[in-house]
Design a protein around this motif. Structure first.
Motif, PDB file in Angstrom:
ATOM      1  N   CYS A 128       0.840  -1.200   0.000  1.00 50.23           N
ATOM      2  CA  CYS A 128       0.000   0.000   0.000  1.00 50.23           C
ATOM      3  C   CYS A 128       0.875   1.249   0.000  1.00 50.23           C
ATOM      4  CB  CYS A 128      -0.902  -0.015   1.234  1.00 50.23           C
ATOM      5  SG  CYS A 128      -1.865   1.493   1.408  1.00 50.23           S
ATOM      6  N   CYS A 143      -0.268   3.338   3.566  1.00 46.40           N
ATOM      7  CA  CYS A 143       0.127   2.905   4.915  1.00 46.40           C
ATOM      8  C   CYS A 143       1.364   2.015   4.906  1.00 46.40           C
ATOM      9  CB  CYS A 143      -1.029   2.185   5.608  1.00 46.40           C
ATOM     10  SG  CYS A 143      -1.365   0.526   4.959  1.00 46.40           S
ATOM     11  N   CYS A 197      -6.836  -0.609  -0.181  1.00 42.79           N
ATOM     12  CA  CYS A 197      -5.921  -1.331   0.705  1.00 42.79           C
ATOM     13  C   CYS A 197      -6.752  -2.110   1.732  1.00 42.79           C
ATOM     14  CB  CYS A 197      -4.999  -0.348   1.416  1.00 42.79           C
ATOM     15  SG  CYS A 197      -4.042  -1.104   2.749  1.00 42.79           S
ATOM     16  N   CYS A 203      -5.563  -0.458   5.580  1.00 40.26           N
ATOM     17  CA  CYS A 203      -6.013   0.881   6.016  1.00 40.26           C
ATOM     18  C   CYS A 203      -7.353   1.274   5.392  1.00 40.26           C
ATOM     19  CB  CYS A 203      -4.946   1.945   5.730  1.00 40.26           C
ATOM     20  SG  CYS A 203      -4.689   2.325   3.977  1.00 40.26           S
TER      21      CYS A 203
HETATM   22 ZN   LIG Z   1      -2.960   0.850   3.338  1.00 41.71          ZN
END
Ligand SMILES: [Zn+2]
Length: 179
Positions: free
Chosen positions: A29, A32, A65, A68
């Motif tokens: 990701c 994050c 994602c 997150c």
């Molecule tokens: Zn993420």
């Protein structure tokens, strides 16, 4: 967040044939940092205006994602983040090759001039060694010419990869820091 991806199609072709695009798979990701494959999360539609008085709306693929839950948009390289018009239209109008609108052109000039030093630094990194005039406007025209020679969409995409912002981004826009 937006990631700019190479799409070997014109905006018009993409609007018809976006189903044929080989989308990149993101295994981590970019927001994050989790090592988790991002999953398809639908589409949104946005303008990709290729010329004055020409309308075109294209779908933009979104990923999400699983950690997150934030979304990442895969922006085709003929588009600039947050611009209604294509990168070809924006740069073409700055170079005086295509007709824009007075106010729009003014705002595009302001944006480009605000980013000119960073554009120059990036072109130098890419090995472009042209001599530049001192006067601001002539200098800017020369830079735009170099961008065009380099390959407009390729330049735009690599610039975004490097700085996490477009080369026409608003100067007060501060992107997430990166290495
Ligand atoms: Zn993420």
């Amino acid at each position: 967040m937006q990631v700019v991806i190479a799409v070997p199609m014109s905006p018009e072709e993409y609007a018809q044939r976006y189903g044929e695009v080989r989308w990149p798979v993101l295994e981590a990701c970019p927001i994050c940092g989790a090592h988790a494959r991002l999953q398809g999360h639908g589409w949104y539609h946005r303008n990709a205006l290729p010329a004055r008085e020409t309308e075109l709306v294209v779908p933009v693929r979104r990923l999400r994602c699983p950690v997150c839950r934030k979304t990442v948009s895969l922006l085709p390289s003929f588009l600039l983040p947050y611009f209604q018009h294509t990168v070809r239209f924006v740069v073409g109008s700055l170079l005086g090759k295509v007709k824009s609108y007075r106010e729009l052109l003014r705002s595009h000039w302001r944006r480009f001039l605000a980013n000119a030093n960073r554009v120059l630094a990036f072109l130098r990194d890419m090995g472009v060694r042209e001599r530049l005039p001192d006067a601001e406007k002539e200098r800017a025209m020369k830079l735009l010419g170099s961008i065009e020679t380099f390959g407009l969409e390729r330049f735009s995409m690599l610039f975004h990869d490097r700085y996490h912002r477009g080369f026409m981004a608003h100067s007060s826009y501060l992107p997430r820091t990166s290495g």
